[in-house]
Write a protein that holds these residues in place. Structure first.
Motif, mmCIF file in Angstrom:
data_model
loop_
_atom_site.group_PDB
_atom_site.id
_atom_site.type_symbol
_atom_site.label_atom_id
_atom_site.label_comp_id
_atom_site.label_asym_id
_atom_site.label_seq_id
_atom_site.Cartn_x
_atom_site.Cartn_y
_atom_site.Cartn_z
ATOM 1 N N GLY A 1 41.572 45.011 42.936
ATOM 2 C CA GLY A 1 42.876 44.831 43.565
ATOM 3 C C GLY A 1 43.489 43.494 43.179
ATOM 4 N N PRO A 2 44.013 42.764 44.153
ATOM 5 C CA PRO A 2 44.649 41.472 43.860
ATOM 6 C C PRO A 2 43.690 40.493 43.177
ATOM 7 C CG PRO A 2 45.043 42.127 46.138
ATOM 8 C CD PRO A 2 44.071 43.103 45.579
ATOM 9 N N LEU B 1 41.923 41.003 40.697
ATOM 10 C CA LEU B 1 42.051 41.102 39.241
ATOM 11 C C LEU B 1 43.128 40.152 38.734
ATOM 12 C CD1 LEU B 1 41.077 42.736 36.690
ATOM 13 C CD2 LEU B 1 43.193 44.020 36.956
ATOM 14 N N LEU B 2 44.259 40.140 39.433
ATOM 15 C CA LEU B 2 45.341 39.226 39.045
ATOM 16 C C LEU B 2 44.861 37.781 39.146
ATOM 17 C CD1 LEU B 2 48.328 38.720 38.324
ATOM 18 C CD2 LEU B 2 48.811 38.687 40.769
ATOM 19 N N TRP C 1 42.564 36.904 36.322
ATOM 20 C CA TRP C 1 43.351 36.785 35.100
ATOM 21 C C TRP C 1 44.021 35.407 35.040
ATOM 22 C CZ3 TRP C 1 44.515 37.910 30.358
ATOM 23 C CH2 TRP C 1 45.771 37.612 29.855
ATOM 24 N N LEU C 2 44.648 35.001 36.141
ATOM 25 C CA LEU C 2 45.341 33.709 36.146
ATOM 26 C C LEU C 2 44.346 32.555 36.016
ATOM 27 C CD1 LEU C 2 48.103 34.372 38.833
ATOM 28 C CD2 LEU C 2 48.369 34.190 36.361
ATOM 29 N N VAL D 1 43.326 32.444 32.398
ATOM 30 C CA VAL D 1 44.363 31.830 31.553
ATOM 31 C C VAL D 1 44.369 30.317 31.734
ATOM 32 C CG1 VAL D 1 46.857 31.619 31.224
ATOM 33 C CG2 VAL D 1 45.826 33.878 31.468
ATOM 34 N N ALA E 1 44.845 41.283 28.960
ATOM 35 C CA ALA E 1 45.326 41.786 30.244
ATOM 36 C C ALA E 1 45.258 43.314 30.272
ATOM 37 C CB ALA E 1 46.753 41.309 30.504
ATOM 38 N N SER F 1 43.188 45.827 32.824
ATOM 39 C CA SER F 1 43.847 46.863 33.618
ATOM 40 C C SER F 1 43.164 48.217 33.459
ATOM 41 C CB SER F 1 45.331 46.969 33.253
ATOM 42 O OG SER F 1 45.512 47.768 32.118
ATOM 43 N N THR G 1 44.779 50.767 39.714
ATOM 44 C CA THR G 1 45.712 50.690 40.828
ATOM 45 C C THR G 1 46.934 49.904 40.358
ATOM 46 O OG1 THR G 1 44.915 48.570 41.640
ATOM 47 C CG2 THR G 1 43.780 50.539 42.433
ATOM 48 N N TRP H 1 47.506 46.976 40.866
ATOM 49 C CA TRP H 1 47.133 45.604 40.501
ATOM 50 C C TRP H 1 46.815 45.472 39.021
ATOM 51 C CZ3 TRP H 1 48.658 41.933 43.476
ATOM 52 C CH2 TRP H 1 48.900 42.238 44.816
ATOM 53 N N GLY H 2 46.421 46.597 38.389
ATOM 54 C CA GLY H 2 46.271 46.584 36.934
ATOM 55 C C GLY H 2 47.615 46.345 36.272
ATOM 56 N N VAL I 1 50.228 44.875 37.670
ATOM 57 C CA VAL I 1 50.655 43.503 37.959
ATOM 58 C C VAL I 1 50.011 42.542 36.960
ATOM 59 C CG1 VAL I 1 50.590 41.628 39.655
ATOM 60 C CG2 VAL I 1 51.004 43.967 40.416
ATOM 61 N N THR I 2 48.728 42.785 36.657
ATOM 62 C CA THR I 2 48.010 41.883 35.747
ATOM 63 C C THR I 2 48.594 41.937 34.334
ATOM 64 O OG1 THR I 2 46.019 42.114 37.068
ATOM 65 C CG2 THR I 2 45.735 41.307 34.827
ATOM 66 N N ALA J 1 51.741 40.050 34.352
ATOM 67 C CA ALA J 1 51.464 38.612 34.311
ATOM 68 C C ALA J 1 51.055 38.183 32.905
ATOM 69 C CB ALA J 1 50.375 38.257 35.321
ATOM 70 N N GLY J 2 50.286 39.034 32.217
ATOM 71 C CA GLY J 2 49.883 38.729 30.847
ATOM 72 C C GLY J 2 51.081 38.634 29.924
#
Lengths: 142, 119
Positions: free
Chosen positions: A20-21, A23-24, A27-28, A31, B83, B87, B92, B94-95, B97-98, B101-102
Protein backbone atom coordinates in the motif's frame (compact mmCIF):
# COMPACT_ATOMS: atom_id res chain seq x y z
CA UNK A 1 17.27 -7.38 -6.29
CA UNK A 2 19.77 -10.13 -6.72
CA UNK A 3 18.28 -12.80 -4.44
CA UNK A 4 14.53 -12.71 -4.96
CA UNK A 5 13.88 -16.26 -3.78
CA UNK A 6 15.65 -16.14 -0.43
CA UNK A 7 14.49 -12.64 0.34
CA UNK A 8 10.87 -13.38 -0.41
CA UNK A 9 11.07 -16.51 1.68
CA UNK A 10 12.48 -14.59 4.61
CA UNK A 11 10.14 -11.64 4.24
CA UNK A 12 7.12 -13.96 4.20
CA UNK A 13 7.52 -14.68 7.90
CA UNK A 14 7.82 -10.99 8.82
CA UNK A 15 5.21 -8.28 8.78
CA UNK A 16 5.51 -6.57 5.41
CA UNK A 17 6.09 -2.84 5.51
CA UNK A 18 6.24 -2.46 1.72
CA UNK A 19 2.57 -2.62 0.84
CA UNK A 20 0.00 0.00 0.00
CA UNK A 21 1.30 3.47 0.90
CA UNK A 22 4.46 1.79 2.17
CA UNK A 23 5.47 1.15 -1.44
CA UNK A 24 5.41 4.86 -2.24
CA UNK A 25 7.37 5.50 0.95
CA UNK A 26 10.07 2.97 0.12
CA UNK A 27 10.29 4.35 -3.43
CA UNK A 28 10.85 7.90 -2.15
CA UNK A 29 13.35 6.72 0.46
CA UNK A 30 15.12 4.74 -2.27
CA UNK A 31 15.31 7.78 -4.54
CA UNK A 32 16.59 9.97 -1.70
CA UNK A 33 19.17 7.29 -0.80
CA UNK A 34 20.53 7.12 -4.34
CA UNK A 35 20.49 10.91 -4.63
CA UNK A 36 22.14 11.62 -1.29
CA UNK A 37 24.69 8.79 -1.49
CA UNK A 38 25.90 9.69 -4.98
CA UNK A 39 25.85 13.42 -4.30
CA UNK A 40 27.82 13.24 -1.05
CA UNK A 41 30.25 10.63 -2.43
CA UNK A 42 30.97 12.84 -5.44
CA UNK A 43 31.31 16.04 -3.43
CA UNK A 44 33.49 14.49 -0.74
CA UNK A 45 35.70 12.87 -3.37
CA UNK A 46 36.15 15.97 -5.53
CA UNK A 47 35.71 19.16 -3.50
CA UNK A 48 35.56 18.25 0.18
CA UNK A 49 37.64 21.26 1.31
CA UNK A 50 35.19 23.75 -0.13
CA UNK A 51 32.40 22.96 2.34
CA UNK A 52 33.42 20.11 4.69
CA UNK A 53 30.53 20.62 7.12
CA UNK A 54 27.87 20.65 4.40
CA UNK A 55 29.23 17.57 2.65
CA UNK A 56 29.63 15.63 5.90
CA UNK A 57 26.03 16.41 6.84
CA UNK A 58 24.91 15.25 3.38
CA UNK A 59 26.78 12.00 3.94
CA UNK A 60 25.03 11.54 7.31
CA UNK A 61 21.68 12.11 5.57
CA UNK A 62 22.68 9.54 2.94
CA UNK A 63 23.43 6.89 5.58
CA UNK A 64 20.11 7.55 7.34
CA UNK A 65 18.17 7.26 4.07
CA UNK A 66 19.93 4.07 3.04
CA UNK A 67 19.33 2.49 6.45
CA UNK A 68 15.62 3.38 6.51
CA UNK A 69 15.20 2.03 2.98
CA UNK A 70 16.82 -1.22 4.07
CA UNK A 71 14.65 -1.60 7.19
CA UNK A 72 11.46 -0.88 5.21
CA UNK A 73 12.34 -3.50 2.60
CA UNK A 74 13.32 -6.03 5.27
CA UNK A 75 10.11 -5.69 7.26
CA UNK A 76 9.19 -7.18 10.64
CA UNK A 77 8.70 -5.68 14.06
CA UNK A 78 12.37 -5.04 14.89
CA UNK A 79 12.93 -3.35 11.56
CA UNK A 80 9.76 -1.33 12.04
CA UNK A 81 11.01 -0.04 15.39
CA UNK A 82 14.46 0.69 14.00
CA UNK A 83 12.90 2.58 11.09
CA UNK A 84 10.70 4.53 13.50
CA UNK A 85 13.73 5.62 15.55
CA UNK A 86 15.60 6.59 12.36
CA UNK A 87 12.65 8.55 10.99
CA UNK A 88 12.51 10.47 14.27
CA UNK A 89 16.28 11.08 14.09
CA UNK A 90 15.89 12.11 10.46
CA UNK A 91 13.14 14.59 11.34
CA UNK A 92 15.30 16.08 14.11
CA UNK A 93 18.21 16.22 11.67
CA UNK A 94 16.21 17.99 8.97
CA UNK A 95 14.82 20.50 11.46
CA UNK A 96 18.19 21.20 13.13
CA UNK A 97 20.22 21.38 9.91
CA UNK A 98 17.43 23.26 8.14
CA UNK A 99 17.23 25.86 10.88
CA UNK A 100 21.02 26.03 11.10
CA UNK A 101 21.37 26.77 7.38
CA UNK A 102 18.72 29.51 7.61
CA UNK A 103 20.20 31.17 10.72
CA UNK A 104 23.88 30.88 9.84
CA UNK A 105 24.30 30.53 6.06
CA UNK A 106 27.98 31.49 6.32
CA UNK A 107 28.78 28.09 7.85
CA UNK A 108 27.62 26.50 4.59
CA UNK A 109 29.49 27.63 1.46
CA UNK A 110 27.56 24.95 -0.42
CA UNK A 111 24.15 23.40 0.18
CA UNK A 112 23.49 20.14 2.02
CA UNK A 113 20.66 17.72 1.28
CA UNK A 114 18.85 19.18 4.29
CA UNK A 115 19.55 22.88 3.61
CA UNK A 116 16.51 25.08 4.21
CA UNK A 117 14.50 21.98 5.19
CA UNK A 118 15.27 20.26 1.88
CA UNK A 119 14.19 23.04 -0.45
CA UNK A 120 16.46 21.71 -3.20
CA UNK A 121 14.49 18.44 -3.08
CA UNK A 122 10.97 19.90 -3.21
CA UNK A 123 10.82 19.77 0.63
CA UNK A 124 10.56 15.99 0.39
CA UNK A 125 13.23 15.62 3.14
CA UNK A 126 10.99 17.31 5.73
CA UNK A 127 7.78 15.62 4.57
CA UNK A 128 9.23 12.11 4.30
CA UNK A 129 10.00 11.42 8.00
CA UNK A 130 6.57 12.71 9.06
CA UNK A 131 4.84 10.44 6.53
CA UNK A 132 7.16 7.62 7.54
CA UNK A 133 6.34 7.93 11.23
CA UNK A 134 2.60 7.98 10.51
CA UNK A 135 2.88 4.90 8.29
CA UNK A 136 5.10 2.95 10.66
CA UNK A 137 2.83 3.64 13.61
CA UNK A 138 -0.20 2.54 11.62
CA UNK A 139 1.58 -0.64 10.51
CA UNK A 140 1.78 -1.81 14.12
CA UNK A 141 -1.98 -1.86 14.58
CA UNK A 142 -2.83 -3.65 11.35
CA UNK B 1 18.97 16.70 -30.59
CA UNK B 2 19.84 16.45 -26.91
CA UNK B 3 17.76 19.51 -26.02
CA UNK B 4 14.83 18.18 -28.04
CA UNK B 5 15.04 14.86 -26.22
CA UNK B 6 15.23 16.58 -22.83
CA UNK B 7 12.10 18.60 -23.56
CA UNK B 8 10.26 15.59 -25.04
CA UNK B 9 11.16 13.45 -22.04
CA UNK B 10 10.02 16.10 -19.56
CA UNK B 11 6.65 16.37 -21.27
CA UNK B 12 6.31 12.59 -21.67
CA UNK B 13 7.24 12.05 -18.01
CA UNK B 14 4.67 14.56 -16.80
CA UNK B 15 2.03 12.99 -19.05
CA UNK B 16 2.87 9.55 -17.63
CA UNK B 17 2.68 10.98 -14.10
CA UNK B 18 -0.76 12.46 -14.82
CA UNK B 19 -1.97 9.25 -16.47
CA UNK B 20 -0.89 7.00 -13.61
CA UNK B 21 -2.11 9.59 -11.11
CA UNK B 22 -5.51 9.38 -12.78
CA UNK B 23 -5.43 5.57 -12.50
CA UNK B 24 -4.67 5.94 -8.79
CA UNK B 25 -7.48 8.44 -8.45
CA UNK B 26 -9.83 5.85 -9.95
CA UNK B 27 -8.46 3.27 -7.52
CA UNK B 28 -6.82 1.19 -10.25
CA UNK B 29 -3.45 -0.59 -10.39
CA UNK B 30 -1.07 -0.12 -13.32
CA UNK B 31 -2.28 -2.02 -16.39
CA UNK B 32 -0.80 -3.14 -19.70
CA UNK B 33 -1.35 0.23 -21.34
CA UNK B 34 0.49 1.95 -18.51
CA UNK B 35 3.41 -0.41 -18.97
CA UNK B 36 3.48 0.40 -22.69
CA UNK B 37 3.59 4.07 -21.72
CA UNK B 38 6.46 3.36 -19.31
CA UNK B 39 8.27 1.45 -22.07
CA UNK B 40 7.96 4.42 -24.46
CA UNK B 41 9.31 6.82 -21.84
CA UNK B 42 12.13 4.39 -21.00
CA UNK B 43 13.09 4.07 -24.68
CA UNK B 44 13.26 7.85 -24.93
CA UNK B 45 15.49 7.88 -21.84
CA UNK B 46 17.70 5.22 -23.44
CA UNK B 47 17.95 7.33 -26.60
CA UNK B 48 18.95 10.27 -24.40
CA UNK B 49 21.75 8.24 -22.81
CA UNK B 50 23.04 7.23 -26.27
CA UNK B 51 22.87 10.77 -27.67
CA UNK B 52 24.42 12.20 -24.47
CA UNK B 53 27.33 9.75 -24.54
CA UNK B 54 27.88 10.34 -28.26
CA UNK B 55 28.00 14.10 -27.64
CA UNK B 56 30.52 13.56 -24.82
CA UNK B 57 32.62 11.30 -27.04
CA UNK B 58 32.45 13.99 -29.73
CA UNK B 59 34.22 16.41 -27.40
CA UNK B 60 31.30 18.39 -25.96
CA UNK B 61 31.72 19.46 -22.34
CA UNK B 62 28.72 19.73 -20.00
CA UNK B 63 28.77 22.85 -17.78
CA UNK B 64 28.84 20.88 -14.54
CA UNK B 65 31.16 18.08 -15.65
CA UNK B 66 30.89 14.75 -17.46
CA UNK B 67 30.63 12.58 -14.31
CA UNK B 68 27.57 14.40 -13.00
CA UNK B 69 26.05 14.47 -16.49
CA UNK B 70 26.40 10.70 -16.99
CA UNK B 71 25.14 9.99 -13.45
CA UNK B 72 21.98 11.96 -14.12
CA UNK B 73 21.54 10.28 -17.51
CA UNK B 74 21.68 6.86 -15.83
CA UNK B 75 19.36 8.01 -13.04
CA UNK B 76 16.88 9.25 -15.63
CA UNK B 77 17.12 5.91 -17.43
CA UNK B 78 16.47 3.91 -14.24
CA UNK B 79 13.71 5.98 -12.62
CA UNK B 80 10.61 4.84 -14.53
CA UNK B 81 11.55 1.15 -15.02
CA UNK B 82 12.38 0.84 -11.31
CA UNK B 83 9.04 2.34 -10.27
CA UNK B 84 7.25 0.17 -12.84
CA UNK B 85 8.96 -2.93 -11.46
CA UNK B 86 7.82 -2.03 -7.94
CA UNK B 87 4.25 -1.54 -9.14
CA UNK B 88 4.21 -5.12 -10.46
CA UNK B 89 4.24 -6.37 -6.88
CA UNK B 90 1.59 -3.96 -5.66
CA UNK B 91 -1.63 -4.51 -7.57
CA UNK B 92 -3.48 -1.63 -5.92
CA UNK B 93 -3.78 2.12 -6.53
CA UNK B 94 -0.50 2.55 -4.62
CA UNK B 95 1.38 0.89 -7.48
CA UNK B 96 0.00 3.60 -9.77
CA UNK B 97 0.91 6.32 -7.27
CA UNK B 98 4.48 4.99 -7.16
CA UNK B 99 4.86 5.00 -10.96
CA UNK B 100 3.43 8.50 -10.98
CA UNK B 101 6.04 9.54 -8.40
CA UNK B 102 8.74 7.85 -10.49
CA UNK B 103 7.69 9.87 -13.54
CA UNK B 104 7.81 13.09 -11.51
CA UNK B 105 11.34 12.17 -10.40
CA UNK B 106 12.25 11.72 -14.08
CA UNK B 107 10.82 15.15 -14.95
CA UNK B 108 12.89 16.74 -12.17
CA UNK B 109 16.00 14.90 -13.39
CA UNK B 110 15.37 16.26 -16.91
CA UNK B 111 15.27 19.83 -15.59
CA UNK B 112 18.54 19.20 -13.77
CA UNK B 113 20.03 17.59 -16.89
CA UNK B 114 19.20 20.73 -18.82
CA UNK B 115 21.09 22.83 -16.24
CA UNK B 116 24.02 20.39 -16.11
CA UNK B 117 24.42 20.41 -19.88
CA UNK B 118 24.12 24.20 -19.92
CA UNK B 119 21.56 24.52 -22.68
Amino acid sequence: MGEPVTREGAAGSRARLVRGPGLLLVWLYGVMSVGAVSRSAYQIATEYDRAPLAYTLSAVAAVVYAFITYTLVRGGETARRAALVCCAAELVGVLVVGTWTVIEPSAFPDATVWSAFGRGYLFIPVLLPVTGIVWLRRSRRS
Amino acid sequence: MLDALTVTLSVAALALAAWCGYAAFRDQPTKDWHFIGMAVVSLLALAQVVVGVVRLAGGDKPDEGAVIFVSYLLGALAAVPAAGFLSLGERTRWGSVTVSAGAVVLAVLEVRLHDIWGG
